[in-house]
Design a protein around this motif. Sequence first.
Motif, short mmCIF file in Angstrom:
data_model
loop_
_atom_site.label_atom_id
_atom_site.label_comp_id
_atom_site.label_asym_id
_atom_site.label_seq_id
_atom_site.Cartn_x
_atom_site.Cartn_y
_atom_site.Cartn_z
N VAL A 1 67.00 15.76 -36.94
CA VAL A 1 66.32 14.90 -36.11
C VAL A 1 67.18 13.91 -35.58
CG1 VAL A 1 64.10 14.99 -37.26
CG2 VAL A 1 65.40 13.27 -37.92
N ARG A 2 68.77 14.10 -35.83
CA ARG A 2 69.78 13.50 -35.35
C ARG A 2 69.77 13.57 -33.75
NH1 ARG A 2 74.82 15.44 -37.77
NH2 ARG A 2 73.86 17.32 -37.69
N THR A 3 70.76 12.66 -33.17
CA THR A 3 71.17 12.74 -31.79
C THR A 3 71.68 14.17 -31.39
OG1 THR A 3 73.11 11.59 -31.95
CG2 THR A 3 71.16 10.26 -31.62
N ALA A 52 63.10 17.70 -43.41
CA ALA A 52 63.82 16.89 -42.50
C ALA A 52 65.11 16.33 -42.97
CB ALA A 52 62.70 15.69 -42.22
N VAL A 53 65.93 16.51 -42.00
CA VAL A 53 67.25 15.65 -42.23
C VAL A 53 68.05 14.77 -41.25
CG1 VAL A 53 68.11 17.61 -44.05
CG2 VAL A 53 68.99 17.74 -41.60
N CYS A 54 68.77 14.10 -41.47
CA CYS A 54 69.54 13.27 -40.51
C CYS A 54 70.75 12.84 -40.84
CB CYS A 54 68.65 11.92 -40.08
SG CYS A 54 68.43 10.65 -41.31
N ARG A 55 71.39 11.55 -40.69
CA ARG A 55 72.53 11.25 -41.07
C ARG A 55 72.54 10.49 -42.19
NH1 ARG A 55 75.96 8.32 -36.87
NH2 ARG A 55 74.51 6.57 -37.31
N SER A 56 71.78 9.64 -42.83
CA SER A 56 71.64 9.01 -43.73
C SER A 56 70.09 8.93 -44.70
CB SER A 56 71.85 7.39 -43.60
OG SER A 56 70.59 6.87 -42.79
N PRO A 88 70.58 12.74 -46.02
CA PRO A 88 71.68 13.33 -45.06
C PRO A 88 71.94 14.83 -45.02
CG PRO A 88 72.29 11.71 -46.78
CD PRO A 88 70.96 12.50 -47.33
N TRP A 89 72.23 15.24 -43.67
CA TRP A 89 72.03 16.75 -43.42
C TRP A 89 73.00 17.56 -44.43
CZ3 TRP A 89 76.21 19.61 -41.58
CH2 TRP A 89 77.18 19.17 -40.91
N GLY A 90 74.27 17.08 -44.87
CA GLY A 90 75.13 17.25 -45.92
C GLY A 90 74.58 17.76 -47.16
N ASN A 91 73.64 16.83 -47.74
CA ASN A 91 72.99 16.88 -48.98
C ASN A 91 72.36 18.26 -49.07
OD1 ASN A 91 73.76 14.45 -49.65
ND2 ASN A 91 71.94 13.65 -49.80
#
Length: 92
Positions: free
Chosen positions: A18-20, A56-60, A83-86
């Motif tokens: 859901v990030r930009t 759902a993932v984003c930056r934080s 966080p998407w990296g996780n």
Amino acid sequence: MSVEIKEYLEKGAVVLDVRTQQEWNEGHIAGAKHIVLNLIPAEVDQIKAWKKPVIAVCRSGGRSGQATQFLKQNGVDVINGGPWGNVAQHIK
């Protein structure tokens, strides 16, 4: 948290980022779907049409938390992956 992510991935969950657009362009999970947070309400029917659990993932984890809350209220089987990296590290 990571146990839940693993379980959802095993159930064939769709990763929803859901990030930009700019953040997405800088890097994302291969195969993830990208719907910017503020567009989620307009796209809820499309998300339901996937007929799959959602991570759902984003930056934080903040925006994905908001998306998770909204989607749950609309009957989607969803967890906040944070966080998407996780989540990326759980995908083979």
